[in-house]
Design an enzyme around this catalytic site. Structure first.
Site, PDB file in Angstrom:
ATOM      1  N   THR A  28       0.844  -1.194   0.000  1.00  0.00           N
ATOM      2  CA  THR A  28       0.000   0.000   0.000  1.00  0.00           C
ATOM      3  C   THR A  28       0.877   1.240   0.000  1.00  0.00           C
ATOM      4  OG1 THR A  28      -0.131   0.014   2.421  1.00  0.00           O
ATOM      5  CG2 THR A  28      -1.932  -1.086   1.244  1.00  0.00           C
ATOM      6  N   ASN A  30       1.059   5.055   1.372  1.00  0.00           N
ATOM      7  CA  ASN A  30       0.491   5.823   2.478  1.00  0.00           C
ATOM      8  C   ASN A  30       0.707   7.316   2.268  1.00  0.00           C
ATOM      9  OD1 ASN A  30      -0.098   3.690   4.813  1.00  0.00           O
ATOM     10  ND2 ASN A  30       1.686   3.068   3.659  1.00  0.00           N
ATOM     11  N   GLU A  80      -4.684   4.287   3.179  1.00  0.00           N
ATOM     12  CA  GLU A  80      -3.747   3.391   2.511  1.00  0.00           C
ATOM     13  C   GLU A  80      -4.308   2.996   1.158  1.00  0.00           C
ATOM     14  OE1 GLU A  80      -2.076   0.361   5.282  1.00  0.00           O
ATOM     15  OE2 GLU A  80      -3.438   1.342   6.692  1.00  0.00           O
ATOM     16  N   ILE A  83      -2.648   0.055  -5.185  1.00  0.00           N
ATOM     17  CA  ILE A  83      -2.820   0.200  -6.630  1.00  0.00           C
ATOM     18  C   ILE A  83      -2.800  -1.204  -7.230  1.00  0.00           C
ATOM     19  CG2 ILE A  83      -1.873   1.196  -8.754  1.00  0.00           C
ATOM     20  CD1 ILE A  83      -0.569   3.368  -6.922  1.00  0.00           C
ATOM     21  N   HIS A  85      -1.750  -3.159  -9.474  1.00  0.00           N
ATOM     22  CA  HIS A  85      -0.676  -3.248 -10.466  1.00  0.00           C
ATOM     23  C   HIS A  85       0.582  -3.678  -9.710  1.00  0.00           C
ATOM     24  CE1 HIS A  85       1.867  -2.225 -13.872  1.00  0.00           C
ATOM     25  NE2 HIS A  85       2.658  -1.564 -13.055  1.00  0.00           N
ATOM     26  N   LYS A 108     -13.830  -3.074   9.318  1.00  0.00           N
ATOM     27  CA  LYS A 108     -14.184  -4.089  10.315  1.00  0.00           C
ATOM     28  C   LYS A 108     -12.944  -4.816  10.798  1.00  0.00           C
ATOM     29  CE  LYS A 108     -15.430  -7.520   6.822  1.00  0.00           C
ATOM     30  NZ  LYS A 108     -16.525  -8.030   6.025  1.00  0.00           N
TER      31      LYS A 108
END
Length: 155
Positions: A28, A30, A80, A83, A85, A108
């Site tokens: 991710t 950030n 976060e 993408i 890819h 959750k």
């Protein structure tokens, strides 16, 4: 959640907790605390989908988590972006431009990291489905994704 959408945001990619890729196999990007704090305070926490672009690169599908990540018991809210890819290298310090176009589910907690990974995989599939719809696709071409000349992008 929907009244704020589409939501346009841009900021530098900073180091997060390092869990996305290391623990979950799902990298991710950030945003800094300042960018996170600029999000509308009444934008529901949860999982969203939309479009993302690193620097002046290609615009790609993304899934995004906004919130406190109950599984990890975060004290700071985070945003976060995953993408959809595979990138060769990380892109810390690059400018990430996103347009959030759809809401997938509320935030959750999960009983295990396996359950979390499974939910994220489902979110990714749902994002791909939603983003193929015309009302989402049209935002992929938005001029927002073209950074103005002179905005330097690290390589």
């Amino acid at each position: 959640a929907m009244r704020h959408l589409p939501y346009f945001c841009r900021g530098e990619v900073v180091k997060g907790f390092g869990r996305g890729f290391r623990e979950l196999g799902i990298p991710t990007a950030n945003f800094s605390e300042q960018v996170v704090e600029s999000f509308p305070s009444d934008l529901s926490t949860g999982v969203y989908c939309g479009w993302a672009c690193v620097g002046n690169g290609d615009v790609r599908k993304m899934v995004l988590s906004i919130g406190w990540n109950p599984f990890y018991k975060n004290i700071k809210k985070s945003v976060e972006t995953h993408i959809i890819h595979t990138f060769k290298d990380d892109f810390y310090g690059e400018i990430l431009s996103i347009v959030i176009t759809g809401y997938i589910r509320p935030e959750k907690n999960f009983s295990s990291s396996e359950a979390l990974i499974s939910a994220i995989q489902e979110d990714i599939e749902e994002a791909k489905r939603q983003l193929d719809l015309p009302e989402h696709l049209k935002l992929k071409e938005d001029n927002f994704f073209r950074l103005p000349e002179g905005k330097t992008v690290n390589h």
